[in-house]
Motif scaffolding. Structure first.
Motif, PDB file in Angstrom:
ATOM      1  N   VAL A 138       0.820  -1.142  -0.021  1.00 19.98           N
ATOM      2  CA  VAL A 138       0.047  -0.004   0.022  1.00 19.98           C
ATOM      3  C   VAL A 138       1.008   1.390   0.065  1.00 19.98           C
ATOM      4  O   VAL A 138       0.465   2.128  -0.594  1.00 19.98           O
ATOM      5  CB  VAL A 138      -1.043   0.098   1.207  1.00 19.98           C
ATOM      6  CG1 VAL A 138      -1.596   1.401   1.345  1.00 19.98           C
ATOM      7  CG2 VAL A 138      -2.191  -1.086   1.071  1.00 19.98           C
ATOM      8  N   VAL A 139       1.789   1.215   0.910  1.00 20.64           N
ATOM      9  CA  VAL A 139       2.797   2.439   0.771  1.00 20.64           C
ATOM     10  C   VAL A 139       3.504   2.869  -0.471  1.00 20.64           C
ATOM     11  O   VAL A 139       3.723   3.725  -0.936  1.00 20.64           O
ATOM     12  CB  VAL A 139       3.769   2.278   1.954  1.00 20.64           C
ATOM     13  CG1 VAL A 139       4.956   3.419   1.843  1.00 20.64           C
ATOM     14  CG2 VAL A 139       3.183   2.308   3.326  1.00 20.64           C
ATOM     15  N   GLN A 140       3.922   1.427  -1.058  1.00 16.80           N
ATOM     16  CA  GLN A 140       4.649   1.694  -2.409  1.00 16.80           C
ATOM     17  C   GLN A 140       3.798   2.358  -3.350  1.00 16.80           C
ATOM     18  O   GLN A 140       4.111   3.110  -4.070  1.00 16.80           O
ATOM     19  CB  GLN A 140       4.988   0.302  -2.793  1.00 16.80           C
ATOM     20  CG  GLN A 140       6.363  -0.311  -2.194  1.00 16.80           C
ATOM     21  CD  GLN A 140       6.794  -1.770  -2.817  1.00 16.80           C
ATOM     22  OE1 GLN A 140       5.552  -2.527  -2.891  1.00 16.80           O
ATOM     23  NE2 GLN A 140       7.865  -1.921  -2.991  1.00 16.80           N
ATOM     24  N   TYR A 141       2.483   1.852  -3.427  1.00 14.60           N
ATOM     25  CA  TYR A 141       1.589   2.364  -4.316  1.00 14.60           C
ATOM     26  C   TYR A 141       1.036   3.870  -4.166  1.00 14.60           C
ATOM     27  O   TYR A 141       0.776   4.613  -5.157  1.00 14.60           O
ATOM     28  CB  TYR A 141       0.386   1.423  -4.715  1.00 14.60           C
ATOM     29  CG  TYR A 141       0.601   0.414  -5.625  1.00 14.60           C
ATOM     30  CD1 TYR A 141       0.421   0.624  -6.831  1.00 14.60           C
ATOM     31  CD2 TYR A 141       1.196  -0.845  -5.271  1.00 14.60           C
ATOM     32  CE1 TYR A 141       0.763  -0.330  -7.794  1.00 14.60           C
ATOM     33  CE2 TYR A 141       1.805  -1.696  -6.109  1.00 14.60           C
ATOM     34  CZ  TYR A 141       1.360  -1.754  -7.541  1.00 14.60           C
ATOM     35  OH  TYR A 141       1.835  -2.577  -8.222  1.00 14.60           O
ATOM     36  N   LEU A 142       0.927   4.265  -2.821  1.00 10.90           N
ATOM     37  CA  LEU A 142       0.601   5.384  -2.480  1.00 10.90           C
ATOM     38  C   LEU A 142       1.930   6.460  -2.972  1.00 10.90           C
ATOM     39  O   LEU A 142       1.577   7.455  -3.314  1.00 10.90           O
ATOM     40  CB  LEU A 142       0.481   5.559  -0.832  1.00 10.90           C
ATOM     41  CG  LEU A 142      -0.755   5.057  -0.309  1.00 10.90           C
ATOM     42  CD1 LEU A 142      -0.878   5.063   1.263  1.00 10.90           C
ATOM     43  CD2 LEU A 142      -1.948   5.843  -0.797  1.00 10.90           C
ATOM     44  N   LEU A 143       3.001   6.039  -2.722  1.00 12.42           N
ATOM     45  CA  LEU A 143       4.221   6.905  -3.182  1.00 12.42           C
ATOM     46  C   LEU A 143       4.279   6.793  -4.886  1.00 12.42           C
ATOM     47  O   LEU A 143       4.486   7.960  -5.541  1.00 12.42           O
ATOM     48  CB  LEU A 143       5.520   6.326  -2.771  1.00 12.42           C
ATOM     49  CG  LEU A 143       5.767   6.332  -1.312  1.00 12.42           C
ATOM     50  CD1 LEU A 143       7.002   5.658  -1.046  1.00 12.42           C
ATOM     51  CD2 LEU A 143       5.843   7.704  -0.996  1.00 12.42           C
ATOM     52  N   ALA A 144       4.038   5.589  -5.536  1.00 12.94           N
ATOM     53  CA  ALA A 144       4.187   5.608  -6.748  1.00 12.94           C
ATOM     54  C   ALA A 144       2.763   6.299  -7.446  1.00 12.94           C
ATOM     55  O   ALA A 144       3.093   7.152  -8.431  1.00 12.94           O
ATOM     56  CB  ALA A 144       3.905   4.143  -7.488  1.00 12.94           C
ATOM     57  N   GLY A 145       1.873   6.459  -6.851  1.00 14.52           N
ATOM     58  CA  GLY A 145       0.642   6.989  -7.287  1.00 14.52           C
ATOM     59  C   GLY A 145       0.897   8.764  -7.127  1.00 14.52           C
ATOM     60  O   GLY A 145       0.457   9.351  -8.201  1.00 14.52           O
ATOM     61  N   ALA A 146       1.424   9.008  -6.320  1.00 14.53           N
ATOM     62  CA  ALA A 146       1.523  10.523  -5.836  1.00 14.53           C
ATOM     63  C   ALA A 146       2.679  10.883  -7.040  1.00 14.53           C
ATOM     64  O   ALA A 146       2.675  12.030  -7.511  1.00 14.53           O
ATOM     65  CB  ALA A 146       2.170  10.719  -4.595  1.00 14.53           C
ATOM     66  N   ILE A 147       3.764  10.113  -7.237  1.00  8.41           N
ATOM     67  CA  ILE A 147       4.833  10.770  -8.359  1.00  8.41           C
ATOM     68  C   ILE A 147       4.200  10.400  -9.640  1.00  8.41           C
ATOM     69  O   ILE A 147       4.551  11.150 -10.618  1.00  8.41           O
ATOM     70  CB  ILE A 147       6.114   9.797  -8.077  1.00  8.41           C
ATOM     71  CG1 ILE A 147       6.601   9.838  -6.776  1.00  8.41           C
ATOM     72  CG2 ILE A 147       6.901   9.809  -9.419  1.00  8.41           C
ATOM     73  CD1 ILE A 147       7.725   8.710  -6.722  1.00  8.41           C
ATOM     74  N   ALA A 148       3.540   9.391  -9.946  1.00 11.85           N
ATOM     75  CA  ALA A 148       3.112   9.250 -11.439  1.00 11.85           C
ATOM     76  C   ALA A 148       1.794   9.828 -11.499  1.00 11.85           C
ATOM     77  O   ALA A 148       1.288   9.939 -12.831  1.00 11.85           O
ATOM     78  CB  ALA A 148       2.822   7.570 -11.697  1.00 11.85           C
ATOM     79  N   GLY A 149       1.020  10.507 -10.628  1.00 16.90           N
ATOM     80  CA  GLY A 149      -0.268  10.910 -10.794  1.00 16.90           C
ATOM     81  C   GLY A 149      -1.337  10.279 -11.196  1.00 16.90           C
ATOM     82  O   GLY A 149      -2.127  10.529 -12.118  1.00 16.90           O
ATOM     83  N   THR A 150      -1.430   8.912 -10.677  1.00 16.60           N
ATOM     84  CA  THR A 150      -2.539   8.116 -10.920  1.00 16.60           C
ATOM     85  C   THR A 150      -3.046   7.736  -9.594  1.00 16.60           C
ATOM     86  O   THR A 150      -2.633   7.882  -8.627  1.00 16.60           O
ATOM     87  CB  THR A 150      -1.849   7.154 -11.813  1.00 16.60           C
ATOM     88  OG1 THR A 150      -2.931   6.043 -12.220  1.00 16.60           O
ATOM     89  CG2 THR A 150      -0.820   5.998 -10.761  1.00 16.60           C
ATOM     90  N   ASN A 151      -4.167   7.087  -9.753  1.00 22.26           N
ATOM     91  CA  ASN A 151      -4.853   6.691  -8.522  1.00 22.26           C
ATOM     92  C   ASN A 151      -4.231   5.405  -8.034  1.00 22.26           C
ATOM     93  O   ASN A 151      -4.103   4.379  -8.729  1.00 22.26           O
ATOM     94  CB  ASN A 151      -6.597   6.185  -9.068  1.00 22.26           C
ATOM     95  CG  ASN A 151      -7.269   5.699  -7.649  1.00 22.26           C
ATOM     96  OD1 ASN A 151      -6.588   5.281  -6.859  1.00 22.26           O
ATOM     97  ND2 ASN A 151      -8.424   6.235  -7.711  1.00 22.26           N
ATOM     98  N   PRO A 152      -3.716   5.547  -6.739  1.00 18.08           N
ATOM     99  CA  PRO A 152      -2.890   4.326  -6.356  1.00 18.08           C
ATOM    100  C   PRO A 152      -3.580   2.944  -5.942  1.00 18.08           C
ATOM    101  O   PRO A 152      -3.287   1.916  -6.348  1.00 18.08           O
ATOM    102  CB  PRO A 152      -2.232   4.745  -5.048  1.00 18.08           C
ATOM    103  CG  PRO A 152      -3.342   6.031  -4.686  1.00 18.08           C
ATOM    104  CD  PRO A 152      -3.619   6.521  -5.919  1.00 18.08           C
ATOM    105  N   PHE A 153      -4.982   3.245  -5.597  1.00 19.51           N
ATOM    106  CA  PHE A 153      -5.742   1.916  -5.312  1.00 19.51           C
ATOM    107  C   PHE A 153      -6.299   1.334  -6.793  1.00 19.51           C
ATOM    108  O   PHE A 153      -6.290   0.063  -6.486  1.00 19.51           O
ATOM    109  CB  PHE A 153      -6.866   2.343  -4.378  1.00 19.51           C
ATOM    110  CG  PHE A 153      -6.424   3.067  -3.108  1.00 19.51           C
ATOM    111  CD1 PHE A 153      -5.726   2.142  -2.134  1.00 19.51           C
ATOM    112  CD2 PHE A 153      -6.443   4.344  -2.710  1.00 19.51           C
ATOM    113  CE1 PHE A 153      -5.210   2.624  -0.756  1.00 19.51           C
ATOM    114  CE2 PHE A 153      -6.118   4.870  -1.744  1.00 19.51           C
ATOM    115  CZ  PHE A 153      -5.367   3.881  -0.887  1.00 19.51           C
ATOM    116  N   LYS A 154      -6.402   2.151  -7.625  1.00 13.94           N
ATOM    117  CA  LYS A 154      -6.895   1.558  -8.859  1.00 13.94           C
ATOM    118  C   LYS A 154      -5.712   0.675  -9.511  1.00 13.94           C
ATOM    119  O   LYS A 154      -5.973  -0.515 -10.173  1.00 13.94           O
ATOM    120  CB  LYS A 154      -7.315   2.368  -9.920  1.00 13.94           C
ATOM    121  CG  LYS A 154      -7.820   2.047 -11.130  1.00 13.94           C
ATOM    122  CD  LYS A 154      -8.472   3.130 -12.142  1.00 13.94           C
ATOM    123  CE  LYS A 154      -8.565   2.492 -13.445  1.00 13.94           C
ATOM    124  NZ  LYS A 154      -9.167   3.490 -14.357  1.00 13.94           N
TER     125      LYS A 154
END
Length: 408
Positions: free
Chosen positions: A220-236
């Protein structure tokens, strides 16, 4: 066929295979269960043969297609993957130091656990399928040939690498992916009929739950960071990777899961060329889930047996473990086998402790592998954010070629 339909269908079949395997393990006669053990042995041998070819065939044209600057992005990807792995190790050590006095206080460990493979189902027959070269050889060869093709403009060699890639993708979509649910069924059937693994779950029940929970939190932490950087919905994005997670849960092999991980990564709209080298590469070098499990179980044994391990030694162990695990990429249980030397030489584990560690690790090997491959998708999002459009292509790729990688 549309990727969404493929991955959704596969996820459903994998879940059904796992449920059926657990149920069947209670009443299947041994002779019938051995049929699936035989299939798994043959299919597993084929995967061992095929995976080095797959890695070479996918990474080589992907690097060549990236063109000038490919070596830079390979280095950046490697640095991100290693950093993710060692951070997972440091966090696991901190959790162990903070929680084990509470969770394991007053307990002791029993070292009288049988060989974890003693209760495994035996196959009726086996056919050896030696790979043409080792996984690390395939990885290094793909790097060398792919980067060389960005300098030497060999269109003939480039077209040949793309044609080989198309052949390998056809084998993946028409043979490997359809048979994965059967392979997963056999894995869980064997797991359910192996009493030694059940006893290991009992001994390390608390650590087992903690390690699974930590891999999920880390994802979850990895995707929260990746989502913030890539500008995408992390949970999707994380939801799109569920087929890869479920497949790895059944196969216990990041390499065997590469085809599904690749499709799920493409579903997150990662550039086809970036995904083509990211997924096979990270399947080899990104081992955050395995790191979490090894560190938590290793320091559980350290705590329960009363061994003294300083913080400095623990840090050195994590740093070395992040490198050593790469020696056995994609192989079920390979990470712990590669770590045996460090457990003995750095932490002072004796033969009994090592045997206990192997038994505990293999019992939940699939959860770490699932975290590994799912985390690869987060790294792909980050690299794609910065690599997309900033690397001069070595040559034009045909307009209909990229979509072909996303469909079958």
């Amino acid at each position: 066929m549309n990727i969404k339909k493929i991955t959704s269908s596969l996820l459903f079949r994998v879940i059904v295979a796992i449920i059926l395997a657990v149920i069947c393990s209670f009443f299947f006669p041994e002779w019938l269960a051995r049929v699936f053990a035989t299939f798994n042995g043959l299919f597993g041998n084929f995967l061992s043969f095929f995976v080095p070819v797959l890695i070479f065939a996918l990474i080589t044209p992907a690097i060549a297609g990236l063109g000038r600057g490919a070596d830079k992005w390979l280095g950046i990807t490697t640095a991100i993957a290693y950093t993710s792995t060692i951070i997972a190790g440091f966090l696991s050590y901190a959790v162990a130091r903070g929680l084990y006095p509470v969770l394991l206080g007053g307990q002791s460990v029993s070292e009288d656990i049988a060989d974890v493979s003693e209760g495994d189902l035996s196959a009726y027959f086996d056919i050896e399928m030696p790979p043409p070269f080792e996984v690390m050889t395939a990885l290094l060869l793909a790097f060398c040939v792919g980067v060389a093709m960005t300098v030497v403009k060999s269109d003939t060699l480039y077209r040949a690498s793309r044609e080989l890639e198309a052949v390998i993708m056809k084998v993946i979509s028409s043979f490997i992916v359809p048979l994965l649910p059967v392979f997963i069924f056999g894995m869980f059937l064997n797991l359910g009929m192996n009493d030694n693994l059940a006893s290991t779950f009992v001994v390390f029940g608390t650590v087992l739950v903690l390690s699974i929970a930590m891999t999920l939190v880390y994802l979850v932490v990895q995707y929260l960071l990746a989502g913030a950087i890539a500008g995408t919905n992390p949970f999707k994005a994380l939801g799109n990777m569920l087929p890869a997670y479920a497949t790895a849960l059944g196969t216990s092999s990041s390499a065997a899961t590469i085809p599904v991980t690749l499709r799920a990564t493409l579903k997150n709209k990662v550039d086809a060329n970036v995904a083509g080298f990211m997924v096979p590469l990270c399947a080899t070098i990104h081992l955050a889930g395995s790191m979490i499990k090894i560190v938590l179980f290793a320091f559980a044994i350290v705590y329960l047996t009363g061994m003294e391990v300083s913080a400095g030694l623990a840090i050195g162990f994590v740093l070395m473990l992040g490198i050593t695990m790469i020696a056995a990429p994609g192989v079920p249980g390979g990470a712990i086998m590669a770590a045996v030397g460090l457990l003995s030489s750095m932490l002072g584990f004796d033969d009994n402790n090592v045997a206990l560690m192997i038994a505990a690790y293999i019992a939940i090997d699939s959860f770490g592998t699932a975290a590994n491959v799912t985390g690869d998708g987060a790294i792909a999002l980050v690299v794609d954010k910065f690599a997309r459009g900033k690397i001069a292509p070595a040559r034009a790729v045909e307009a209909d070629e990229a979509p072909a990688r996303q469909e079958s």
